[in-house]
Design an enzyme around this catalytic site. Structure first.
Site, short mmCIF file in Angstrom:
data_model
loop_
_atom_site.label_atom_id
_atom_site.label_comp_id
_atom_site.label_asym_id
_atom_site.label_seq_id
_atom_site.Cartn_x
_atom_site.Cartn_y
_atom_site.Cartn_z
N CYS A 69 0.86 -1.05 0.22
CA CYS A 69 0.36 -0.07 0.17
C CYS A 69 0.65 1.07 0.62
O CYS A 69 1.67 0.68 0.71
CB CYS A 69 -0.56 0.56 1.52
SG CYS A 69 -2.18 1.45 1.96
N CYS A 175 0.17 3.66 -6.43
CA CYS A 175 -1.67 2.78 -6.07
C CYS A 175 -1.03 1.44 -6.11
O CYS A 175 -1.98 1.65 -7.44
CB CYS A 175 -2.44 3.67 -5.43
SG CYS A 175 -3.56 3.33 -4.39
#
Length: 259
Positions: A69, A175
């Site tokens: 992440c 992302c």
């Protein structure tokens, strides 16, 4: 065993590369979907979640953890490395390969607001993108769409056009949710724009870390562990993971309340 952690299902884009590179390895994955998205939450909030999730992963047998992440890496990986003894691999902003690949000298980065605020991203830009113009685009709404299994074509068109109209010929997916939208991003950007997904590089770094720290894998002839946990309804996590590995069954997926 290797733990993989994301705010939701986005980290599966990294897990996909991990199992391709190290299929013999056992993995435990946590999607903190009840607290997703992380993109605009405070660093302290993200650190609290990361600490709780990592403790759970270690209790499940993880000997190394991939923070799959970008936002959690930016906010929490320094804390994790200073408070736990196991090794951590985070998401590196793929600015360096993008800068090297760009012919126009303009690179687009599509990421969350907190990723852009992080010192790791800023330091990487300063170190590797000298002479390169970086067009930063916050992908508001994209993580939420991926978590719902949707492809928000109009939002993608808006963000990609903002970058390409300024001359970007390379777009970095900043992302781990965004590789699920890569096909549509590439379609909107056109064939002259290169899309860089950092997940394969992160998988290679994880393999190096696993080897150097002697992270154990499944014994010869044994079936590697594949366990998935979600702090929300695991149904979407199950669908997304089984699309990557059809050998998985519903028994591999669980709801967990991590405090």
């Amino acid at each position: 065993m290797i733990g993989v952690y994301d705010s939701g299902i986005g980290g599966l884009s990294v897990w996909k590369e991990l199992i391709a590179l190290m299929p013999e390895q056992s993995y435990v994955y946590v999607a903190d979907s009840a607290h997703c998205p992380y993109g605009a939450k405070s660093p302290d909030y993200i650190i609290d979640r990361a600490r709780a999730v990592v403790r759970f992963l270690i209790s499940e047998g993880a000997e190394a953890v991939v923070v799959a992440c970008n936002t959690a890496t930016a906010a929490a990986i320094s804390y994790l490395r200073s408070h736990f003894t196991i090794p951590f691999v985070g998401m590196e902003p793929a600015v360096k390969p993008a800068a090297l690949a760009s012919k126009t000298g303009v690179v687009g980065v599509l990421a969350t607001a907190n990723t852009f605020k992080g010192s790791l991203y800023r330091d990487t830009v300063m170190r590797y993108a000298s002479g390169i113009r970086i067009v930063e685009e916050v992908g508001w709404g994209l993580v939420e769409a991926v978590e719902k299994g949707e492809v928000p074509s109009e939002l993608i068109r808006q963000y990609v056009t903002e970058m390409t109209e300024q001359g970007a010929d390379v777009i970095v997916l900043g992302c781990t949710h965004f590789p699920f939208l890569q096909e549509e991003i590439a379609r909107v950007a056109g064939p002259s724009v290169r899309i860089i997904n950092p997940a394969p590089a992160v998988a290679r770094q994880t393999a190096r870390v696993a080897a150097s720290h002697a992270v154990s894998s499944a014994a010869a002839g044994a079936v590697p562990v594949r366990e998935f946990f979600s702090t929300a309804d695991p149904a979407l996590l199950q669908r997304a993971a089984m699309a990557i590995d059809p050998a998985l069954t519903p028994d591999h997926f669980h709801h967990i309340n991590i405090q």
